[in-house]
Write an enzyme that holds these catalytic residues in place. Structure first.
Site, PDB file in Angstrom:
ATOM      1  N   HIS A  61       0.867  -1.178   0.000  1.00  0.00           N
ATOM      2  CA  HIS A  61       0.000   0.000   0.000  1.00  0.00           C
ATOM      3  C   HIS A  61       0.903   1.227   0.000  1.00  0.00           C
ATOM      4  CE1 HIS A  61       0.884  -0.732   4.237  1.00  0.00           C
ATOM      5  NE2 HIS A  61       0.499   0.487   4.541  1.00  0.00           N
ATOM      6  N   HIS A  63       1.087   3.951   2.093  1.00  0.00           N
ATOM      7  CA  HIS A  63       1.426   4.713   3.288  1.00  0.00           C
ATOM      8  C   HIS A  63       2.921   5.035   3.276  1.00  0.00           C
ATOM      9  CE1 HIS A  63      -2.273   3.663   5.989  1.00  0.00           C
ATOM     10  NE2 HIS A  63      -2.417   4.819   5.385  1.00  0.00           N
ATOM     11  N   ASP A  65       5.347   4.982   5.368  1.00  0.00           N
ATOM     12  CA  ASP A  65       6.351   4.089   5.946  1.00  0.00           C
ATOM     13  C   ASP A  65       6.693   2.911   5.037  1.00  0.00           C
ATOM     14  OD1 ASP A  65       3.646   3.364   6.631  1.00  0.00           O
ATOM     15  OD2 ASP A  65       4.413   1.862   8.013  1.00  0.00           O
ATOM     16  N   HIS A  66       5.920   2.714   3.971  1.00  0.00           N
ATOM     17  CA  HIS A  66       6.168   1.603   3.052  1.00  0.00           C
ATOM     18  C   HIS A  66       6.758   2.040   1.711  1.00  0.00           C
ATOM     19  CE1 HIS A  66       3.987  -1.698   5.268  1.00  0.00           C
ATOM     20  NE2 HIS A  66       3.612  -0.626   5.944  1.00  0.00           N
ATOM     21  N   HIS A 138      -6.985  -2.912   4.849  1.00  0.00           N
ATOM     22  CA  HIS A 138      -6.283  -1.874   5.597  1.00  0.00           C
ATOM     23  C   HIS A 138      -7.072  -0.573   5.460  1.00  0.00           C
ATOM     24  CE1 HIS A 138      -3.063  -0.348   7.921  1.00  0.00           C
ATOM     25  NE2 HIS A 138      -2.445   0.322   6.954  1.00  0.00           N
ATOM     26  N   ASP A 208       0.160  -4.692   5.753  1.00  0.00           N
ATOM     27  CA  ASP A 208      -0.661  -4.206   6.876  1.00  0.00           C
ATOM     28  C   ASP A 208      -2.112  -4.573   6.613  1.00  0.00           C
ATOM     29  OD1 ASP A 208       1.781  -3.066   7.290  1.00  0.00           O
ATOM     30  OD2 ASP A 208       1.029  -1.030   7.595  1.00  0.00           O
ATOM     31  N   HIS A 266       6.139  -5.855  11.096  1.00  0.00           N
ATOM     32  CA  HIS A 266       5.469  -4.568  11.322  1.00  0.00           C
ATOM     33  C   HIS A 266       5.212  -4.391  12.823  1.00  0.00           C
ATOM     34  CE1 HIS A 266       2.752  -1.131  10.602  1.00  0.00           C
ATOM     35  NE2 HIS A 266       3.412  -1.024   9.470  1.00  0.00           N
TER      36      HIS A 266
END
Length: 305
Positions: A61, A63, A65-66, A138, A208, A266
């Site tokens: 995805h 986000h 942090d990814h 998510h 996630d 995670h």
């Protein structure tokens, strides 16, 4: 060779001991990256992974942090003279993100960065294996991924081959590769000397997510399930609200799916000092559970069957 290297195992925030999410898979020299958190290129250098052989980045995805490790990784590759194209695959809006990356800063790359948007069930065919997108749940559009090797030939019956007059030597190898051989006018076929086909290896990465039926089905008999295990079971309400999974929930899914090994990743920063609550919650349900740590490597062996 099928090896998984956990480059980053943190939750949304890095800690002194955990980098942001990134998992590298080395399959017979093919390098695939799943998620690319900030600082991934440095983790690849520390792990001595040979980033120039990386062919695909699969994003679960978008986000931050990814994905925030992608710009730095691209520039490192450019400085090192990369010429081969790189594919960045992910959920809807991945193409828009790649377009922004291609226009970011004053970069001069001699290689193409291609976007590929995937939906559940979409598959990328590789040499001897397939990577398939899985539906996940998510707070934004998201995917998990299944890496599944092709079926392997059955075991070679040397004694039967000799009975059929096949001389020891190159013809053995040809039969094992599925070729028909001829000896003194007689034909010997692979099925005459090979057992039943054997399954290839399977790795599933959830990204996630809340636990889903789709992940469970994709994980059926998997050799390795890498699942969101951000929180201990006493944080279930928060896991539901934030669309993550508790350690016990991930373990229960692994048990139902009959996987061989579960690795939780995670990991929330609230467990930066002690991951024992996560491990205890999971192993009560599924003993073959590990907590991922940065730079941990797992070799996935071939099955005996």
């Amino acid at each position: 060779m099928l090896q998984v290297i956990f480059l980053g195992t943190a939750g949304s925030l890095p800690t002194p001991d955990r980098s942001l999410p990134a998992i590298l898979v080395n399959r017979e020299g093919d390098l695939l990256l799943f998620d690319c958190g900030e600082g991934t290129q440095r983790q690849m250098m520390i792990a001595r992974t040979g980033m120039m052989r990386l062919s695909h980045i699969f994003l679960t995805h978008l986000h931050a942090d990814h994905i925030l490790g992608i710009p730095g990784l691209l520039e490192t590759m450019a400085f090192q003279g990369r010429e081969n194209p790189l594919v960045i695959a992910g959920p809807p809006r991945t193409a828009r993100m790649v377009s922004i990356l291609n226009s970011l800063g004053c970069c001069t790359r001699d290689f193409e960065v291609r976007a590929m948007e995937m939906r559940p069930g979409d598959a990328v065919r590789m040499n001897g294996y397939t990577v398939t997108a899985i539906a996940t749940q998510h707070s934004v559009p998201s995917l998990g991924y299944m890496l599944l090797e092709d079926m392997r030939p059955g075991r070679f019956n040397k004694e039967r081959a000799i009975e059929l007059g096949v001389p020891v030597g190159p013809m053995f190898g040809r039969l094992q590769k599925g070729e028909i051989v001829e000896i003194d006018g007689r034909v010997v076929r692979p099925e005459d000397v090979l057992g039943a086909p054997r399954p290839g290896r399977k790795i599933v990465y959830s990204g996630d997510t809340r636990p889903t039926a789709e992940i469970e089905e994709a994980s059926r008999n998997a050799d390795l399930l890498i699942h969101d295990g951000a929180l201990a079971d006493d944080m279930l309400e928060w896991a539901v609200e934030t669309k993550h999974t508790t350690a016990g929930e991930a373990a229960a899914l692994a048990a139902r799916a009959g996987v061989r090994r579960l690795v939780l990743t995670h990991i929330s920063s609230r467990y930066s000092e002690d991951t024992t609550p996560l491990l205890n919650d999971a192993r009560k349900v599924f003993p073959e559970t590990l907590i991922a740590s940065d730079l941990m490597r797992i070799d996935v062996p071939l099955r005996d069957g």
